[in-house]
Design a protein around this motif. Sequence first.
Motif, PDB file in Angstrom:
ATOM      1  N   ILE A 179       0.855  -1.192   0.000  1.00 57.81           N
ATOM      2  CA  ILE A 179       0.000   0.000   0.000  1.00 57.81           C
ATOM      3  C   ILE A 179       0.889   1.238   0.000  1.00 57.81           C
ATOM      4  CG2 ILE A 179      -1.929   1.156   1.137  1.00 57.81           C
ATOM      5  CD1 ILE A 179      -2.386  -1.796   0.262  1.00 57.81           C
ATOM      6  N   LYS A 180       0.466   2.263  -0.711  1.00 56.76           N
ATOM      7  CA  LYS A 180       1.170   3.555  -0.705  1.00 56.76           C
ATOM      8  C   LYS A 180       0.281   4.600  -0.028  1.00 56.76           C
ATOM      9  CE  LYS A 180       4.648   2.094  -3.311  1.00 56.76           C
ATOM     10  NZ  LYS A 180       4.207   0.693  -3.426  1.00 56.76           N
ATOM     11  N   PHE A 181       0.921   5.460   0.775  1.00 52.55           N
ATOM     12  CA  PHE A 181       0.193   6.500   1.496  1.00 52.55           C
ATOM     13  C   PHE A 181       0.841   7.849   1.249  1.00 52.55           C
ATOM     14  CE2 PHE A 181      -0.045   9.043   5.522  1.00 52.55           C
ATOM     15  CZ  PHE A 181      -1.399   9.342   5.478  1.00 52.55           C
ATOM     16  N   LEU A 182       0.033   8.831   0.840  1.00 55.46           N
ATOM     17  CA  LEU A 182       0.493  10.211   0.742  1.00 55.46           C
ATOM     18  C   LEU A 182       0.122  10.923   2.036  1.00 55.46           C
ATOM     19  CD1 LEU A 182      -0.514  11.269  -2.901  1.00 55.46           C
ATOM     20  CD2 LEU A 182       1.714  10.521  -2.073  1.00 55.46           C
ATOM     21  N   PRO A 183       1.099  11.432   2.795  1.00 49.86           N
ATOM     22  CA  PRO A 183       0.816  11.998   4.118  1.00 49.86           C
ATOM     23  C   PRO A 183       0.459  13.484   4.083  1.00 49.86           C
ATOM     24  CG  PRO A 183       3.172  11.946   3.791  1.00 49.86           C
ATOM     25  CD  PRO A 183       2.549  11.381   2.523  1.00 49.86           C
ATOM     26  N   TYR A 184      -0.349  13.874   3.135  1.00 47.97           N
ATOM     27  CA  TYR A 184      -0.635  15.295   2.932  1.00 47.97           C
ATOM     28  C   TYR A 184      -1.966  15.684   3.575  1.00 47.97           C
ATOM     29  CZ  TYR A 184       2.959  14.519  -0.663  1.00 47.97           C
ATOM     30  OH  TYR A 184       4.111  14.158  -1.327  1.00 47.97           O
ATOM     31  N   LEU A 185      -2.139  15.321   4.836  1.00 53.21           N
ATOM     32  CA  LEU A 185      -3.415  15.550   5.508  1.00 53.21           C
ATOM     33  C   LEU A 185      -3.704  17.027   5.723  1.00 53.21           C
ATOM     34  CD1 LEU A 185      -3.221  12.710   8.196  1.00 53.21           C
ATOM     35  CD2 LEU A 185      -4.258  12.640   5.925  1.00 53.21           C
ATOM     36  N   ASP A 186      -2.659  17.847   5.769  1.00 56.41           N
ATOM     37  CA  ASP A 186      -2.813  19.295   5.919  1.00 56.41           C
ATOM     38  C   ASP A 186      -2.135  20.028   4.764  1.00 56.41           C
ATOM     39  OD1 ASP A 186      -4.239  19.643   8.471  1.00 56.41           O
ATOM     40  OD2 ASP A 186      -2.499  18.634   9.325  1.00 56.41           O
ATOM     41  N   GLY A 187      -2.143  19.431   3.566  1.00 56.07           N
ATOM     42  CA  GLY A 187      -1.375  19.991   2.466  1.00 56.07           C
ATOM     43  C   GLY A 187       0.095  19.648   2.637  1.00 56.07           C
ATOM     44  N   GLU A 188       0.952  20.284   1.856  1.00 58.22           N
ATOM     45  CA  GLU A 188       2.386  20.008   1.956  1.00 58.22           C
ATOM     46  C   GLU A 188       3.197  21.231   1.582  1.00 58.22           C
ATOM     47  OE1 GLU A 188       4.223  18.617   3.654  1.00 58.22           O
ATOM     48  OE2 GLU A 188       4.871  16.674   2.904  1.00 58.22           O
ATOM     49  N   ARG A 189       4.379  21.330   2.200  1.00 56.70           N
ATOM     50  CA  ARG A 189       5.318  22.407   1.875  1.00 56.70           C
ATOM     51  C   ARG A 189       6.394  21.883   0.932  1.00 56.70           C
ATOM     52  NH1 ARG A 189       6.596  26.123   7.158  1.00 56.70           N
ATOM     53  NH2 ARG A 189       4.479  26.390   7.913  1.00 56.70           N
ATOM     54  N   THR A 190       7.459  21.298   1.490  1.00 57.57           N
ATOM     55  CA  THR A 190       8.575  20.855   0.662  1.00 57.57           C
ATOM     56  C   THR A 190       8.290  19.461   0.118  1.00 57.57           C
ATOM     57  OG1 THR A 190      10.019  22.038   2.211  1.00 57.57           O
ATOM     58  CG2 THR A 190      11.080  20.578   0.633  1.00 57.57           C
ATOM     59  N   PRO A 191       8.387  19.223  -1.176  1.00 62.25           N
ATOM     60  CA  PRO A 191       8.818  20.162  -2.214  1.00 62.25           C
ATOM     61  C   PRO A 191       7.665  20.770  -3.013  1.00 62.25           C
ATOM     62  CG  PRO A 191       8.906  17.950  -3.088  1.00 62.25           C
ATOM     63  CD  PRO A 191       8.350  17.837  -1.683  1.00 62.25           C
ATOM     64  N   HIS A 192       6.399  20.475  -2.638  1.00 63.85           N
ATOM     65  CA  HIS A 192       5.280  20.791  -3.524  1.00 63.85           C
ATOM     66  C   HIS A 192       4.677  22.172  -3.304  1.00 63.85           C
ATOM     67  CE1 HIS A 192       5.579  16.695  -4.780  1.00 63.85           C
ATOM     68  NE2 HIS A 192       5.165  16.202  -3.627  1.00 63.85           N
ATOM     69  N   ASN A 193       4.771  22.713  -2.093  1.00 63.37           N
ATOM     70  CA  ASN A 193       4.140  23.994  -1.771  1.00 63.37           C
ATOM     71  C   ASN A 193       2.686  23.996  -2.247  1.00 63.37           C
ATOM     72  OD1 ASN A 193       3.782  26.626  -0.882  1.00 63.37           O
ATOM     73  ND2 ASN A 193       4.530  27.540  -2.773  1.00 63.37           N
TER      74      ASN A 193
END
Length: 485
Positions: A329-343
């Motif tokens: 399984i893959k998980f994206l941990p962007y529960l509150d958005g993301e800063r580095t590197p995506h802003n």
Amino acid sequence: MDLGLDIGTSGVKAVLVNEAGAILATATRELALSHPVPLWSEQDPDAWVDAAIGAVDDLAARHPREVARVASIGLSGQMHGATLLDEDGRPLRPAILWNDGRSHAECTMLEQRCPSLHTIAGNLAMPGFTAPKLLWVARHEPKIFARVAKVLLPKAYVRYRLTGEMVEDMSDAAGTLWLDVGLRRWSALLLHATGLDLHHMPRLVEGSEVSAMLAPDYARRWGMAGDVVVAGGAGDNAASAIGLGAIAPGDAFLSLGTSGVLFRVTDRFAPAPASAVHAFCHALPGRWHQMGVMLSAAASLAWLAGVMETPAAALLAPLGERVDGPSPIKFLPYLDGERTPHNDAAASGAFVGLRGATGRSQIVQAVLEGVAFAARDNLAALSAAGGPLAEVDLVGGGSRSALWAQICADVLGIPVHRVEEGEVGAALGAARLGRLAATGEDAAAVCIRPRRLASFAPRSHVTAAYDEAYGQWRALYPALKESFK
């Protein structure tokens, strides 16, 4: 004796440190967060003060003789929080926090108004920073904006209530987008771009300098004899660096707290905004640092524990202290958005690869790995900005897990070290800054490195599997980006 106070997001922590630099006692008080609207994150500023006072009350009750000998107080705090005060020094509204994503449109506005922003502030305009929050208030709450007399960061508000002085240190000020980070002074140009002026800002000091004296009422309340120095202190990550002895160029650590941070000390202002790397002042004169930031590190595991109604420790236990390959399984941990590197404040968390046979432990492992993969994104960004890192110390609540430490080592491909006092690094760093302000000692003599409790080396056969899994994980954000909107 020295006292360190860390004004965190989930709680306030106080530590009592003796003359030998050892922690004698700690006390904590929890804080509540408010999310009244999606992307919003707020707190009551007075709750920070009440929690700080309560934590010191606890220490004074349990260790009255030691607290009576306290000569200095250092402050650490969550960065970026916009605490808006009126002419009487009272909050006009709840503080808008570092993980609040409402001001994404204002970030674009700020960069258009001030093309030299990146050069002066050393950072991209991101919703987490303080300046875009003020533009949002000006647009959506103009009556409140018109009454703003001072803007303080969280620990500066606590300092104000404890001392009567409005003062900020360089490391925390660097996270506002109002500081000329290279010159270590407020920028009138950047302030003007948000409708503010120098008089809206607190006085600046270095983190190891005296900022004020503790108010006599509090000194009497806690039985402290004589004048008690309050140091400039530091933003939470710079304070953690002081607590870890990370004061020389090249020193680095990975924090798995509520948010995640990969931190490296530099001897010069070295901005790299193109890769969303933060370039801030360190808490000591003549030092700066670079940071990559993940907005949901240990917060991702805490979220899963809440959803599954199971304590995090119980979720981790079946996995043991190491795994021999990545979860399917893959998980994206962007529960509150993301800063580095995506802003990208709109980025969301996601699980990919779920099947009917998927078990709980595979999901738990995926969350740990998702945060580690995000840390690898940060490692790549920092390496591009200033060269590779050879090793990192691991701190924050996530550092308790040997499993997570080993996963980080295998994913990052560099040794990871769990260290003594890794969970109180910011409060310990604050106490050390207090001592430096009170005594004028050399920082190298006070900011010693902690004992390493365990080291985790990358395992070549597992690292190879994680290299492949990381490539698959990296493809998920661009594939899902449009759906996040």
